[in-house]
Write an enzyme that holds these catalytic residues in place. Sequence first.
Site, mmCIF file in Angstrom:
data_model
loop_
_atom_site.group_PDB
_atom_site.id
_atom_site.type_symbol
_atom_site.label_atom_id
_atom_site.label_comp_id
_atom_site.label_asym_id
_atom_site.label_seq_id
_atom_site.Cartn_x
_atom_site.Cartn_y
_atom_site.Cartn_z
ATOM 1 N N ASP A 126 3.732 -6.526 10.559
ATOM 2 C CA ASP A 126 4.759 -6.133 11.513
ATOM 3 C C ASP A 126 4.691 -6.962 12.780
ATOM 4 O OD1 ASP A 126 5.878 -4.235 9.889
ATOM 5 O OD2 ASP A 126 4.798 -2.550 10.776
ATOM 6 N N ASP A 131 -0.518 -3.286 12.744
ATOM 7 C CA ASP A 131 -0.113 -3.829 11.447
ATOM 8 C C ASP A 131 0.149 -5.317 11.602
ATOM 9 O OD1 ASP A 131 1.904 -4.703 9.346
ATOM 10 O OD2 ASP A 131 1.454 -2.675 8.620
ATOM 11 N N THR A 166 -0.957 7.578 -1.012
ATOM 12 C CA THR A 166 -2.246 7.486 -1.693
ATOM 13 C C THR A 166 -3.116 6.339 -1.184
ATOM 14 O OG1 THR A 166 -1.389 6.011 -3.416
ATOM 15 C CG2 THR A 166 -1.151 8.383 -3.774
ATOM 16 N N ARG A 197 0.840 -1.199 0.000
ATOM 17 C CA ARG A 197 0.000 0.000 0.000
ATOM 18 C C ARG A 197 0.870 1.241 0.000
ATOM 19 N NH1 ARG A 197 -4.508 0.873 4.637
ATOM 20 N NH2 ARG A 197 -2.647 1.060 5.923
#
Length: 209
Positions: free
Chosen positions: A203, A200, A108, A104
């Site tokens: 992560d 996340d 944006t 990602r």
Amino acid sequence: MPGAIVIDHPLVQHKLTIMRDKSTSTQGFRRLLREISLLLCYEVTRDLPLTNITIETPLAEMQAPTLAGKKLVFASILRAGNGLLEGMLDLVPSARVAHIGLYRDPETLTPVEYYFKAPEDLSERMVIVVDPMLATANSAIAAIEKLQQRGANNVRFVCLLAAPEGIARFKNAHPEVSIYTAAIDERLNDHGYIVPGLGDAGDRMYGTK
């Protein structure tokens, strides 16, 4: 919420709660993700077609049910999808595997593809796409579009957590694809993360920041 099937089994919810806790270690998070993926896989494959074959038990011949048709394809959206993939392969070790590399863009929030590899006969198999989070849904939509371009016509999507915004956007793009999730959370924040979420997933699974 219309368009999403919530798997509310007590073991799923219990394990998800531990995964959400920020004090859960990388090792613990990875183990729980593998365990919960088995339970999610059980539910998403509940209606697979069966056919009967003749076998002999130690006592008698019988007609016994077995899976019909070609083997499943698990399509992992890299990298976090591999956490769900490993547990699902424990349950269905004969499944084929597709890998879809997407990240990602932090500015944006749009997906950028960097890798794609899948079996050739996707049109003849059920394809189960896996990614822990359905947040903006950009990556999931792009992954399914890529699979459909390669012939996939029977697709399901499995995630741990989904945001209402992501579900709405996903169903607008792919109304024919069922979503299976362990929970639907409150919302997305300004950075496109699910709140309250679990952070996340990649992560936390791999111990990176």
